[in-house]
Design an enzyme around this catalytic site. Structure first.
Site, PDB file in Angstrom:
ATOM      1  N   HIS A   1     -15.570  -4.105  12.701  1.00  0.00           N
ATOM      2  CA  HIS A   1     -15.408  -2.663  12.486  1.00  0.00           C
ATOM      3  C   HIS A   1     -15.776  -1.940  13.781  1.00  0.00           C
ATOM      4  O   HIS A   1     -16.739  -2.314  14.455  1.00  0.00           O
ATOM      5  CB  HIS A   1     -16.319  -2.210  11.328  1.00  0.00           C
ATOM      6  CG  HIS A   1     -16.139  -0.775  10.975  1.00  0.00           C
ATOM      7  ND1 HIS A   1     -16.905   0.224  11.525  1.00  0.00           N
ATOM      8  CD2 HIS A   1     -15.247  -0.165  10.152  1.00  0.00           C
ATOM      9  CE1 HIS A   1     -16.504   1.398  11.035  1.00  0.00           C
ATOM     10  NE2 HIS A   1     -15.498   1.185  10.196  1.00  0.00           N
TER      11      HIS A   1
ATOM     12  N   ALA B   1     -20.443   1.419   2.039  1.00  0.00           N
ATOM     13  CA  ALA B   1     -19.556   1.011   0.937  1.00  0.00           C
ATOM     14  C   ALA B   1     -20.311   0.129  -0.070  1.00  0.00           C
ATOM     15  O   ALA B   1     -20.032   0.181  -1.274  1.00  0.00           O
ATOM     16  CB  ALA B   1     -18.348   0.270   1.498  1.00  0.00           C
TER      17      ALA B   1
ATOM     18  N   GLU C   1       0.832  -1.206   0.000  1.00  0.00           N
ATOM     19  CA  GLU C   1       0.000   0.000   0.000  1.00  0.00           C
ATOM     20  C   GLU C   1       0.869   1.261   0.000  1.00  0.00           C
ATOM     21  O   GLU C   1       1.867   1.330   0.704  1.00  0.00           O
ATOM     22  CB  GLU C   1      -0.890  -0.003   1.251  1.00  0.00           C
ATOM     23  CG  GLU C   1      -1.829   1.181   1.303  1.00  0.00           C
ATOM     24  CD  GLU C   1      -2.730   1.150   2.534  1.00  0.00           C
ATOM     25  OE1 GLU C   1      -3.754   0.472   2.470  1.00  0.00           O
ATOM     26  OE2 GLU C   1      -2.392   1.809   3.523  1.00  0.00           O
TER      27      GLU C   1
ATOM     28  N   ARG D   1     -16.258   3.317   2.432  1.00  0.00           N
ATOM     29  CA  ARG D   1     -17.068   4.454   2.890  1.00  0.00           C
ATOM     30  C   ARG D   1     -16.163   5.614   3.300  1.00  0.00           C
ATOM     31  O   ARG D   1     -16.431   6.767   2.992  1.00  0.00           O
ATOM     32  CB  ARG D   1     -17.928   4.037   4.095  1.00  0.00           C
ATOM     33  CG  ARG D   1     -18.891   5.127   4.504  1.00  0.00           C
ATOM     34  CD  ARG D   1     -19.420   4.914   5.888  1.00  0.00           C
ATOM     35  NE  ARG D   1     -18.379   5.120   6.882  1.00  0.00           N
ATOM     36  CZ  ARG D   1     -18.500   4.846   8.166  1.00  0.00           C
ATOM     37  NH1 ARG D   1     -19.624   4.325   8.613  1.00  0.00           N
ATOM     38  NH2 ARG D   1     -17.513   5.075   9.021  1.00  0.00           N
ATOM     39  N   GLY D   2     -15.077   5.310   3.982  1.00  0.00           N
ATOM     40  CA  GLY D   2     -14.206   6.364   4.513  1.00  0.00           C
ATOM     41  C   GLY D   2     -14.503   6.573   5.984  1.00  0.00           C
ATOM     42  O   GLY D   2     -15.586   6.219   6.475  1.00  0.00           O
TER      43      GLY D   2
ATOM     44  N   GLN E   1      -8.346  -5.311   7.250  1.00  0.00           N
ATOM     45  CA  GLN E   1      -7.632  -4.370   8.110  1.00  0.00           C
ATOM     46  C   GLN E   1      -6.380  -5.098   8.601  1.00  0.00           C
ATOM     47  O   GLN E   1      -6.378  -6.337   8.696  1.00  0.00           O
ATOM     48  CB  GLN E   1      -8.550  -4.018   9.296  1.00  0.00           C
ATOM     49  CG  GLN E   1      -7.967  -3.054  10.296  1.00  0.00           C
ATOM     50  CD  GLN E   1      -7.654  -1.717   9.679  1.00  0.00           C
ATOM     51  OE1 GLN E   1      -6.631  -1.602   8.993  1.00  0.00           O
ATOM     52  NE2 GLN E   1      -8.486  -0.729   9.902  1.00  0.00           N
TER      53      GLN E   1
ATOM     54  N   HIS F   1      -7.863   3.243  -4.203  1.00  0.00           N
ATOM     55  CA  HIS F   1      -8.899   3.350  -3.175  1.00  0.00           C
ATOM     56  C   HIS F   1      -9.843   4.502  -3.559  1.00  0.00           C
ATOM     57  O   HIS F   1      -9.416   5.493  -4.158  1.00  0.00           O
ATOM     58  CB  HIS F   1      -8.282   3.677  -1.812  1.00  0.00           C
ATOM     59  CG  HIS F   1      -7.384   2.603  -1.273  1.00  0.00           C
ATOM     60  ND1 HIS F   1      -7.109   2.472   0.070  1.00  0.00           N
ATOM     61  CD2 HIS F   1      -6.699   1.607  -1.880  1.00  0.00           C
ATOM     62  CE1 HIS F   1      -6.294   1.442   0.264  1.00  0.00           C
ATOM     63  NE2 HIS F   1      -6.029   0.915  -0.911  1.00  0.00           N
TER      64      HIS F   1
END
Ligand code: FAD
Length: 288
Positions: A148, A124, A17, A106-107, A175, A76
């Site tokens: 989450h 999302a 990333e 979604r952010g 994650q 992304h």
């Protein structure tokens, strides 16, 4: 190239990333990092996107540079506070930049804000559906082995995860996690929910002591005592900690591959030497 094709094959994949620099003047440095990683070899690179579309130009410029380097890019895209026309514009720019793969997110909720800003895409899964209707993209989504932070239970989160897959998501990226046993347990529960898309396991080498608290604050990911001991023992010796942190992640990757999880995403914090070092240590393992 569509990342789904890589993930559907039995071959091991190692991806990494990148995040765009804060200052525009540092963009050239980010491009140099792209090429340094491409020369060392990686299966694809993902490029993060500022929540609310901040730094979108830089994200797209870097993702397009990844494609130009000959490596597939995973761009992304967040939808918090976004409208359909804005997202459609970004998708057009992505296609023009040669980008075929999008990580639909979604952010993060802006700090101190209880209500999410108004958006055409509350979740999302709504973004995934729109991207699939708009163009020929391969779409990934985020998944959270420890749940989450906004979900009351892991089961509730898994139900929402399934909604993303039902909306057309082709693969999931986790994650970061530091405890493989917890991840294996999560995978059983995901499979039991009927989720069959490939899952890419996200790992992050701890290369400096400050990262630990930041990771916990930002993502809620717990740090196992085994890794805490590493940070406590080597925290005041930056080079030793870097080596020990990479060794911990390398061990995690080896264990994942040995247990049949062939797709690994390394959160490298823009450090080519980290992904290069891991690939060199596992050069025979990742040929499988
Ligand atoms: P969602 O899938 O929408 O989930 C958010 C919450 O809503 C969860 O609790 C979920 O259970 C719940 N939910 C989902 N659907 C429903 C529904 N239909 N009804 C009720 N509840 C629902 N952030 C950035 O700003 N930029 C990035 O580039 C970025 N990259 C990331 C990459 C990865 C691999 C990961 C794991 C995270 C990334 N993030 C990024 C952070 C991410 O944006 C946040 O974790 C955000 O809070 C949730 O995004 P999501 O896409 O998982 O949202």
């Amino acid at each position: 190239m569509k990342i789904k094709e890589l993930l559907d094959s039995p071959k091991v994949t190692i991806s990494c990333e990148l995040f765009p620099p804060k200052k525009g003047t540092e963009l050239q440095n980010a491009m140099d990092i792209v090429h340094a990683i491409a020369i060392d070899g990686v299966d694809y690179m993902s490029v993060t996107y500022g929540a609310g579309g901040t730094a979108v130009g830089k994200s797209l410029a870097i993702a397009s540079e990844v494609e130009r380097s000959g490596v597939p890019a995973l761009a992304h895209l967040t939808c918090i506070g976004a409208k359909k026309d804005g997202i459609a514009r970004v998708l057009r720019d992505m296609k023009a930049g040669g980008i075929d793969n999008v990580l639909a997110l979604r952010g993060d909720r802006p700090q101190g804000m209880d209500e999410l800003p108004e958006s055409d895409f509350p979740h999302a899964s709504d973004l995934v559906r729109f991207i699939k209707e708009t163009g020929d993209f391969c779409v990934g989504c985020a998944t959270y082995p420890e749940g989450h932070p906004e979900s009351r239970t892991l089961d509730e989160d898994l139900e929402n995860m399934k909604r993303k897959v039902d909306a057309g998501c082709d693969f999931l990226v986790t994650q970061m996690f530091f405890d493989n046993e917890m991840f294996y347990n999560f995978m059983y529960r995901l499979l039991a929910k009927g989720v069959r898309v490939p899952v890419v396991a996200g790992v992050m080498p701890i290369t400096n002591a400050k990262q630990v608290e930041r990771i916990f604050t930002l993502s809620g990911t717990p740090i196992p005592s085994k890794l805490r001991a590493v940070v406590e023992r080597f925290g005041d010796h930056p080079e030793a900690l870097r080596q020990a942190g990479m060794a911990y992640t390398t061990g995690q990757i080896m264990d994942l591959i040995a247990n049949g999880f062939n797709h690994i995403h390394v959160y490298t914090m823009n450090k080519p030497e980290v992904i290069g070092g891991i690939r060199r240590t596992l050069s025979e393992v990742i040929k499988l």
